[in-house]
Design an enzyme around this catalytic site. Structure first.
Site, mmCIF file in Angstrom:
data_model
loop_
_atom_site.group_PDB
_atom_site.id
_atom_site.type_symbol
_atom_site.label_atom_id
_atom_site.label_comp_id
_atom_site.label_asym_id
_atom_site.label_seq_id
_atom_site.Cartn_x
_atom_site.Cartn_y
_atom_site.Cartn_z
ATOM 1 N N ASP A 8 -16.958 67.685 -137.160
ATOM 2 C CA ASP A 8 -16.157 68.166 -136.050
ATOM 3 C C ASP A 8 -16.030 67.435 -134.644
ATOM 4 O O ASP A 8 -16.155 67.747 -133.676
ATOM 5 C CB ASP A 8 -16.428 69.496 -135.668
ATOM 6 C CG ASP A 8 -16.193 70.518 -137.034
ATOM 7 O OD1 ASP A 8 -15.885 70.012 -137.894
ATOM 8 O OD2 ASP A 8 -16.057 71.867 -136.721
ATOM 9 N N LYS A 106 -11.870 72.485 -142.765
ATOM 10 C CA LYS A 106 -12.314 73.730 -142.688
ATOM 11 C C LYS A 106 -11.503 74.642 -141.746
ATOM 12 O O LYS A 106 -10.894 74.125 -140.928
ATOM 13 C CB LYS A 106 -13.952 73.719 -142.686
ATOM 14 C CG LYS A 106 -14.293 73.277 -141.275
ATOM 15 C CD LYS A 106 -15.805 73.146 -140.973
ATOM 16 C CE LYS A 106 -16.013 72.808 -139.621
ATOM 17 N NZ LYS A 106 -15.742 73.589 -138.789
ATOM 18 N N CYS A 151 -20.970 75.130 -135.740
ATOM 19 C CA CYS A 151 -20.712 74.490 -137.101
ATOM 20 C C CYS A 151 -22.039 73.624 -137.536
ATOM 21 O O CYS A 151 -22.150 73.413 -138.731
ATOM 22 C CB CYS A 151 -19.380 73.670 -137.044
ATOM 23 S SG CYS A 151 -17.957 74.712 -136.689
HETATM 24 C C1 VGL Z 1 -16.468 75.440 -133.888
HETATM 25 C C2 VGL Z 1 -16.088 77.462 -132.687
HETATM 26 C C3 VGL Z 1 -14.937 77.423 -133.416
HETATM 27 C C4 VGL Z 1 -17.407 74.477 -134.186
HETATM 28 C C5 VGL Z 1 -15.348 75.617 -134.546
HETATM 29 O O1 VGL Z 1 -17.145 73.389 -134.824
HETATM 30 O O2 VGL Z 1 -18.648 74.369 -134.014
HETATM 31 N N1 VGL Z 1 -16.954 76.401 -132.907
HETATM 32 N N2 VGL Z 1 -14.473 76.500 -134.145
#
Ligand code: VGL
Ligand code: ZN
Length: 200
Positions: A8, A106, A151
């Site tokens: 991410d 995701k 994540c």
């Molecule tokens: C994430 C909060 C909400 C992450 C993704 O990538 O850690 N955290 N969505």
């Protein structure tokens, strides 16, 4: 076979983004340097529809940080982030992407969040990442990215549970730290599960 999994590394998780993580952008040069050392580089993207129910904006009378029930699970409500097709969902502009072989998406189902890069939070649906790694004969996963306490943590735990050797490179990670100590607790949880906590 080893694989590098970049979690991410998107604009919304970097300073200026909608769910900005402190120093999130500082891991980008580390990701770029590391990619040269791996034959297989994989990335993930948090990839939500605008009506995703992890967004506080999609609930009446709820605010960011509230916890609601979603598909039978406790769900923290976040600001709108990583909406499919928006600038915030793109990789950080300085991330080198030529060597990324495949991207796994995701959080695409509005009714369930997906912190892990392998499964949604209820473990109902696979993203395909685990199966892909198996098919590529990967046994060692080197992981880094955002966010340490969400994540990265859930991806590392799921990968370990799926039978992979998992190393998380801490200098390549930054956390949300909603509560002080969340990152430290995430590290302890990963370590207790047999995930190797290392630096690059
Ligand atoms: C994430 C909060 C909400 C992450 C993704 O990538 O850690 N955290 N969505
Ligand atoms: Zn998300």
């Amino acid at each position: 076979m080893k694989a590098l999994v970049l979690i991410d590394l998107q604009n919304d998780f970097c300073p200026g983004g909608n769910l900005a993580i402190h120093e999130g952008d500082q891991v980008i040069p580390i990701a770029n340097r590391l990619q040269q050392k791996f034959d297989l580089v994989i990335a993930t993207k948090d990839w939500h529809p605008q009506d995703h129910l992890s967004f506080a904006s999609n609930h009446a009378d709820r605010k960011i940080g509230d916890v609601v029930m979603l598909s039978g699970l406790e769900q923290i409500l976040w600001p709108d982030h990583c909406v499919q097709g928006t600038h915030g969902a793109e990789f950080h502009p300085e991330l080198q992407t030529e060597r990324i072989k495949i991207i796994f998406y995701k959080g695409t189902d509005k009714f369930i969040d997906s912190y892990s890069a392998l499964y949604d939070n209820a473990h109902l649906r696979s993203t395909g990442l685990g199966e892909y790694l198996q098919a590529q004969q990967v046994n060692e996963i080197y992981m880094m990215g955002l966010a340490t306490d969400y994540c990265v943590k859930y991806s590392a735990l799921d990968a370990k549970k799926a039978g992979f050797d998992v190393c998380v490179m801490m200098d390549g990670c930054r956390g949300v730290e909603l509560q002080k100590g969340d990152v430290e607790r995430a590290i302890e949880e990963m370590r207790a599960a047999g995930v190797k906590i290392v630096t690059t």
